[in-house]
Design an enzyme around this catalytic site. Structure first.
Site, mmCIF file in Angstrom:
data_model
loop_
_atom_site.group_PDB
_atom_site.id
_atom_site.type_symbol
_atom_site.label_atom_id
_atom_site.label_comp_id
_atom_site.label_asym_id
_atom_site.label_seq_id
_atom_site.Cartn_x
_atom_site.Cartn_y
_atom_site.Cartn_z
ATOM 1 N N TYR A 682 -3.131 -20.563 -20.495
ATOM 2 C CA TYR A 682 -3.121 -19.121 -20.200
ATOM 3 C C TYR A 682 -2.865 -18.342 -21.487
ATOM 4 O O TYR A 682 -2.184 -18.820 -22.396
ATOM 5 C CB TYR A 682 -1.981 -18.794 -19.228
ATOM 6 C CG TYR A 682 -2.080 -19.509 -17.910
ATOM 7 C CD1 TYR A 682 -2.682 -18.906 -16.809
ATOM 8 C CD2 TYR A 682 -1.559 -20.808 -17.750
ATOM 9 C CE1 TYR A 682 -2.765 -19.568 -15.585
ATOM 10 C CE2 TYR A 682 -1.641 -21.474 -16.536
ATOM 11 C CZ TYR A 682 -2.242 -20.852 -15.452
ATOM 12 O OH TYR A 682 -2.325 -21.500 -14.255
ATOM 13 N N GLN A 690 -5.319 -10.080 -13.177
ATOM 14 C CA GLN A 690 -5.403 -11.207 -12.242
ATOM 15 C C GLN A 690 -5.228 -12.519 -13.025
ATOM 16 O O GLN A 690 -6.085 -12.889 -13.827
ATOM 17 C CB GLN A 690 -6.742 -11.193 -11.480
ATOM 18 C CG GLN A 690 -6.703 -11.906 -10.163
ATOM 19 C CD GLN A 690 -5.853 -11.170 -9.104
ATOM 20 O OE1 GLN A 690 -5.622 -9.967 -9.192
ATOM 21 N NE2 GLN A 690 -5.347 -11.894 -8.127
ATOM 22 N N LEU A 691 -4.114 -13.150 -12.764
ATOM 23 C CA LEU A 691 -3.770 -14.362 -13.516
ATOM 24 C C LEU A 691 -4.938 -15.346 -13.538
ATOM 25 O O LEU A 691 -5.486 -15.685 -12.487
ATOM 26 C CB LEU A 691 -2.549 -15.050 -12.907
ATOM 27 C CG LEU A 691 -2.057 -16.254 -13.710
ATOM 28 C CD1 LEU A 691 -1.242 -15.806 -14.917
ATOM 29 C CD2 LEU A 691 -1.252 -17.206 -12.855
ATOM 30 N N HIS A 692 -5.316 -15.775 -14.731
ATOM 31 C CA HIS A 692 -6.447 -16.693 -14.825
ATOM 32 C C HIS A 692 -6.174 -17.793 -15.835
ATOM 33 O O HIS A 692 -5.619 -17.562 -16.899
ATOM 34 C CB HIS A 692 -7.747 -15.946 -15.157
ATOM 35 C CG HIS A 692 -7.661 -15.034 -16.345
ATOM 36 N ND1 HIS A 692 -7.081 -13.776 -16.289
ATOM 37 C CD2 HIS A 692 -8.074 -15.192 -17.618
ATOM 38 C CE1 HIS A 692 -7.162 -13.200 -17.473
ATOM 39 N NE2 HIS A 692 -7.759 -14.039 -18.313
ATOM 40 N N LEU A 693 -6.584 -18.995 -15.435
ATOM 41 C CA LEU A 693 -6.413 -20.182 -16.267
ATOM 42 C C LEU A 693 -7.711 -20.411 -17.037
ATOM 43 O O LEU A 693 -8.792 -20.464 -16.449
ATOM 44 C CB LEU A 693 -6.128 -21.389 -15.360
ATOM 45 C CG LEU A 693 -6.127 -22.766 -16.005
ATOM 46 C CD1 LEU A 693 -4.918 -22.936 -16.921
ATOM 47 C CD2 LEU A 693 -6.115 -23.858 -14.934
#
Length: 799
Positions: A682, A690-693
């Site tokens: 991350y 929006q949390l994104h990997l």
DNA sequence: GTTCTAGAAC
DNA sequence: GTTCTAGAAC
């Protein structure tokens, strides 16, 4: 000597007098990597010089070939005896290389350093391009040598024995220095001190000074002429021997060296103790130099610099460094260095004794004491930590728990000491500030493995944070006093004019803090807007936190400067009732362009063309602008869950699902191309909501990788490996993010061999050919690759 | 996040 | 002249 072909000498000019032997001798030691322009500097000075100079060059001193250091020393000594001034033209990149040349001062000569601290990329590019170099360092080999050399660069300090140091960080600085030295007449001298030392974050510092309503004394006046340092204002001036009775080493030592009792203070010392007359006083131990085994020489520099910077900004305060024994090396080093720096001894001094009995046994009143804490903020462990928790009783333990659960290195936390604490009742201590410094002891957690670059940053952070918190405590006290007292305290009494964080001084009262940003600060951090667990939280008014963590940004601290940001930009972590961080604080606002992932994650059915996989928890899609051959995103679908700072324990299973999905896709790609290697992680501060990997192949072969920010966001600690994130949540319930914006502007280094490159095209051309394996620290489960791919030296961990 | 562009660097 | 960076705008 004049006929020696290895000595490059400027011709005497008409009417030029020859100096008496050793009378006005001057040695200028050039410091700089190959390609920094040392020889050019010497030549430029000598062409226009008004005094005779000799350039001693190790590359040519052996009959036109490379010679030895000893030959250089002998030539320099001979030239000085001959009445010449001398340039030592060699890299002199660390103290060890310089020490023998500094000894030339024994001949009676003045020894200066001129530091050509130009950007690495410039030195490399010059070295690579040049031809006919005296030292034969040119072409491809030069880049490797310059890189290696810059890694051990150690800037000179006055304490090495220089009477004057001039730092040049750009061409304009170099021109100024050439002008200064070429203008030197036969009997002229230059003012002693340090000149041109700019903090790397000068823009930040300017903002800080403005913010603090103080103006830093410039090195030069408008005409560009050096200003002779005023010893009462400037700190980097030549050290004077401390005169008896006029020294900042007002240590309250015992006659019996091993006796830590403090009843035997001499009358001359006593004036500095006793009642503090209301002057806020902080006693602190040396952080990290005991059990954490931090080098005391480096630590003493950091202490003195941090104290010096703090005292430049605040007058009506006292800082006291405390250690148990008069034999304490850290105390004697700090004493020596603070004397050299002419730090006001009434505001900063060392003290021998037990930090928990400063008043009862030493008659030294300190309102606040610092504790060299452990990360768990628990009692025990021996040393200062055990002593303070023991002396303060259970109430400190409880108060600490109310405030914070853990502490990360480089941070501090203020704990108001309840009035029933023995330390409060007996010693008058109203607050304890727990500080956690860097650990260099392999037997202890989070050892930095001798990485003193990082270690020094963290230690600077720790002191800056400590002093910032100390400052904050008393700002509020003054404010509260003003409110209580109708006559009020004039603004001039407010020590913390210009700072913004505030504290309640009532030790039994919960801390309150508010912060305000001026427009300049908001602008500065425009690129790094944070949500509740990040640095910008200070801009958010809080009414009900449990504790305040203050942290100085490492960009400022890298240069050992205490940050005014740390004065005003305290990090507020919230703990309300149920031990959860508050999500009530204002969330970061996102620009329209940052909403794309958010829209897709919440309405995947509308974006079937881009969504590759979908579940209740996440969606998977190709990065629209891939920065490598393969670059996909696993995006959480949880609403309002935008970045790592939002992560809490309850999100662990979601992040595990995202990791598994990412790893599965990496495996799928590996079946198509087994040469790829993937890393999952991350961004510390994402640009998109929006949390994104990120699942990204390590070739970085993409036309979309265009700039430094792109590169550094995947190849510095700004990128947090997914496995580390999961581990941190499991252990601590939260994730630390490295949100130092400097990370994204760092010089460009190959992610495999660590070589530096001047620009993105050159870096990209290098990485396509670099055969080095990925660094070993990534082999600890952070890479995904095909079992058949031996390039990384380990096997896949996630298949 | 990208694109555009002025101006610095080469 | 071309290449490259970094800041503004979106």
């Amino acid at each position: 000597m004049d006929c020696d072909p290895n000595i490059h000498q400027s011709p005497p000019r008409q009417g030029e007098e020859v100096l008496d032997q050793g009378k006005m001798g001057l040695v200028v030691i050039l410091v700089g990597a190959p390609g920094s322009g040392k020889s050019t500097f010497c030549n430029d000075v000598m062409v226009a010089a008004r005094r005779p100079w000799v350039r001693v060059c190790q590359d040519t001193i052996g009959n036109g070939k490379q010679g030895t250091k000893l030959q250089c020393q002998m030539s320099a000594t001979a030239a000085l005896k001959d009445g010449k001034s001398v340039f030592i033209d060699r890299c002199n990149i660390d103290q060890e290389q310089r020490v023998d040349f500094v000894k030339l001062s024994e001949t009676g000569a003045d020894v200066h350093a001129v530091v050509l601290d130009l950007p690495a990329k410039l030195c490399i590019s010059r070295s690579v391009k040049r031809s006919g170099h005296e030292g034969k360092l040119q072409g491809g080999r030069a880049a490797v040598v310059v890189n290696r050399m810059l890694q051990k660069k150690e800037l000179p300090k006055l304490c090495e024995g220089f009477s004057r140091i001039t730092f040049c960080q750009n061409e304009s600085d170099v021109k100024d220095a050439v002008k200064t030295y070429s203008a030197l007449g036969p009997s002229d001298t230059l003012p002693a001190g340090v000149f041109g030392e700019k903090s790397k974050e000068s823009k930040v510092q300017l903002g800080i000074m403005k913010f603090l309503k103080k103006v830093e004394k410039p090195d030069k006046d408008d005409s560009g002429k050096d200003i002779i340092p005023d010893e009462h204002v400037t700190h980097d001036i030549i050290p004077r021997p401390a005169s008896v009775g006029n020294t900042c080493t007002m240590e309250l030592e015992n006659k019996n060296e091993d006796d830590v009792s403090m009843n035997d203070n001499s009358s001359s010392q006593r004036s500095f103790i006793g009642d503090n007359h209301g002057v806020p006083t902080l006693a602190f131990p040396s952080i990290s130099t005991a059990d954490f085994q931090f080098d005391i020489e480096k630590a003493s520099d950091i202490i003195v610099d941090s104290v010096s910077d703090f005292l430049k900004r605040f007058n009506n305060v006292r800082l006291v460094l405390v250690d148990l024994s008069v034999k304490s090396k850290i105390l004697s080093l700090v004493r020596e260095k603070s004397t050299k720096k002419h730090i006001d001894s009434s505001k900063f001094f060392t003290f021998v004794g037990d930090i928990t009995q400063l008043y009862t046994r030493g008659k030294l009143k300190c309102n606040v004491i610092a504790n060299a804490a452990n990360w768990r903020l628990r009692p025990g462990g021996g040393g200062v930590n055990a002593a303070i928790f023991k002396a303060a009783g259970k109430s400190l333990e409880n108060a600490t728990k109310e405030c914070a659960e853990t502490l990360s290195p480089g941070n501090s936390v203020v704990v108001p000491l309840p009035s029933n604490s023995p330390l409060h009742l007996r010693e008058g201590v109203t607050h304890v500030i727990h500080v956690l410094g860097p650990n260099m002891n392999p037997q202890r957690p989070n050892c930095l493995n001798n990485d003193y670059i990082e270690g020094c940053k963290v230690l600077c952070n720790a002191y800056s944070s400590l002093f910032a918190n100390f400052a904050s405590i008393f700002k509020d006290q003054i404010r509260n006093e003003s409110k209580r007292n109708s006559s009020g305290i004039s603004d001039s009494h407010n020590l913390f004019e210009g700072t913004t964080s505030t504290y309640s001084h009532d030790s039994d009262q919960k801390i309150k803090q508010e912060g305000h940003y001026n427009s300049e600060k908001n602008k500065k951090y425009k690129g790094f807007p944070y949500s509740h667990a990040s640095k910008d939280k200070v801009s958010i008014p809080h009414e009900d936190h449990g504790y305040v963590q203050s942290e100085a940004p490492s960009d400022v601290l890298a240069s050992n400067k205490i940050s005014s940001n740390s004065m005003s930009r305290a990090i507020v972590d919230c703990k309300i009732g149920n031990n959860k961080r508050s999500a009530e604080v204002r969330k970061r606002t996102w620009g329209a362009w940052a909403q794309a992932l958010h829209d897709i994650a919440l309405n995947p059915e509308k974006h079937k063309d881009v969504v590759m996989e979908m579940s209740d928890a996440f969606v998977v899609l190709n990065d629209m602008y891939p920065k490598a051959k393969k670059h996909i995103l696993v995006v959480s679908r949880l609403q309002g869950f935008d970045c790592l700072a939002d992560v809490q324990q309850e999100h662990l299973s979601l992040l595990k699902k995202m990791h598994s999905a990412g790893a599965k896709w990496a495996d799928r790609f590996l079946r198509e191309d087994s040469s790829l290697i993937f890393r999952l992680g991350y961004h510390s501060v994402p640009s998109m909501r929006q949390l994104h990997l990120h699942v990204i192949s390590q070739d970085f072969d993409s036309t979309h990788l265009k700039n430094k920010k792109h590169w550094n966001s995947f190849n510095t600690s700004f990128f947090r490996d997914s496995t580390d994130v999961l581990e941190e949540i499991e252990k601590h319930g939260v994730v630390t993010v490295n949100d130092d914006e400097k990370l994204l502007t760092k010089e460009l280094r190959c992610h495999k061999c660590c070589s530096a490159h001047p620009n993105i095209p050159r870096l990209k051309s290098h990485i396509t050919n670099c055969k080095a394996p990925l660094p070993t620290h990534l082999h600890d489960g952070k890479l995904v690759y095909a079992p058949s791919n031996c390039a990384s030296g380990t096997s896949s961990n996630l298949s």
